[in-house]
Design an enzyme around this catalytic site. Structure first.
Site, PDB file in Angstrom:
ATOM      1  N   ASP A 168       0.866  -1.163   0.000  1.00 29.39           N
ATOM      2  CA  ASP A 168       0.000   0.000   0.000  1.00 29.39           C
ATOM      3  C   ASP A 168       0.911   1.223   0.000  1.00 29.39           C
ATOM      4  O   ASP A 168       2.118   1.115   0.251  1.00 29.39           O
ATOM      5  CB  ASP A 168      -0.886  -0.043   1.244  1.00 29.39           C
ATOM      6  CG  ASP A 168      -1.687   1.226   1.434  1.00 29.39           C
ATOM      7  OD1 ASP A 168      -2.391   1.630   0.490  1.00 29.39           O
ATOM      8  OD2 ASP A 168      -1.594   1.817   2.523  1.00 29.39           O
TER       9      ASP A 168
ATOM     10  N   ASP B  41      -0.243   5.094   0.982  1.00 26.16           N
ATOM     11  CA  ASP B  41      -0.528   6.084   2.020  1.00 26.16           C
ATOM     12  C   ASP B  41      -0.541   5.453   3.400  1.00 26.16           C
ATOM     13  O   ASP B  41      -1.283   4.502   3.660  1.00 26.16           O
ATOM     14  CB  ASP B  41      -1.875   6.757   1.752  1.00 26.16           C
ATOM     15  CG  ASP B  41      -1.873   7.561   0.463  1.00 26.16           C
ATOM     16  OD1 ASP B  41      -1.063   8.493   0.363  1.00 26.16           O
ATOM     17  OD2 ASP B  41      -2.665   7.235  -0.444  1.00 26.16           O
TER      18      ASP B  41
ATOM     19  N   ASP C 170      -1.299  -0.467   6.195  1.00 23.12           N
ATOM     20  CA  ASP C 170      -1.420   0.160   7.511  1.00 23.12           C
ATOM     21  C   ASP C 170      -2.842   0.146   8.057  1.00 23.12           C
ATOM     22  O   ASP C 170      -3.061   0.599   9.179  1.00 23.12           O
ATOM     23  CB  ASP C 170      -0.953   1.615   7.428  1.00 23.12           C
ATOM     24  CG  ASP C 170      -1.858   2.445   6.522  1.00 23.12           C
ATOM     25  OD1 ASP C 170      -2.635   3.265   7.051  1.00 23.12           O
ATOM     26  OD2 ASP C 170      -1.811   2.261   5.293  1.00 23.12           O
TER      27      ASP C 170
END
Length: 231
Positions: free
Chosen positions: A15, A17, A174
């Site tokens: 991922d 961001d 995250d």
């Protein structure tokens, strides 16, 4: 007997961001400002809990929580407003500690990796130079798949770009949405705390391991079955 040859080390699909770049809170504020443009008030913490979803699912969640119905045209304007607000903040976004070093390590070790983000390409491409990633990286963005997280499309497309079975990929994210999508893709999910979700939340979403940030993952990379050159 199964004749499938397994790679010596897994490939990685990241991922972006909150995983490689420290941009979660820029997205939160950008969404809050976009919502304010539309006359919608929503607490910052409620917005944060939705970061990592596709923009469409984000707006659907907002409508459910506020009871406000938006037309398709209003939804499109809201997403465009977020994109405009976030674009103004792109120059201030920096890599998370250890992210460039982690990607360089994987490259030097000959381990395949790519980025699969629910963001649009216009916002994601400027991050490549900051991460020291090649401009021609086979990155997957929201523009290229039918459904974003928590659907598995992004991570499946990332594995396909690498020419790797999703089962031979480690997906690093995250948010709980990343880990749900990783599980649905059949990949091993690894969580980072750098996006603001807690360790227990990520573990409940079936993270195999949880690390603080990219540099911490690099320190413990052997735990993920990674063998560097000569190992």
């Amino acid at each position: 007997m199964n004749d499938l040859v397994r790679p010596p080390s897994p490939a990685f699909v990241f991922d972006l961001d909150g995983t490689l770049v420290d941009s979660v809170y820029q997205h939160v504020v950008s969404w809050q400002e976009a919502l304010a443009e539309a006359g919608i008030k929503l607490a910052t913490w409620r917005i944060h809990r939705k970061i990592g979803m596709s923009g469409g699912l984000f707006v659907r969640g907002v409508q459910r929580e506020t009871g406000i119905e938006l037309s398709p045209a209003e939804v499109e304007r809201l997403q465009d407003a977020h994109g405009r607000r976030y674009a103004a903040r792109v120059p201030e976004v920096q890599p998370l500690p250890g992210a460039p070093e982690l990607l360089r390590y994987l490259t030097d070790a000959g381990i395949k990796w790519t980025i699969a983000t629910s963001g649009r390409r216009s916002g994601a491409e400027p991050m490549l130079a900051k991460l020291g990633a090649p401009a021609d990286l086979p990155m997957i963005t929201r523009d290229e798949v039918a459904r974003a997280k928590p659907d598995p499309d992004l991570f499946l497309a990332g594995a396909a770009k690498l020419g790797v079975d999703p089962r031979d990929c480690v997906v690093v994210g995250d948010s709980i949405w990343d880990l749900l999508a990783a599980r649905r893709a059949g990949s091993l999910g690894v969580g980072l705390l750098s996006g603001g979700y807690g360790q227990e939340e990520l573990e409940r979403a079936h993270a195999f391991r949880v690390y603080e940030e990219p540099g911490d993952l690099l320190t413990h990379i052997d735990e993920l079955g990674v063998r560097g050159a000569g190992a």
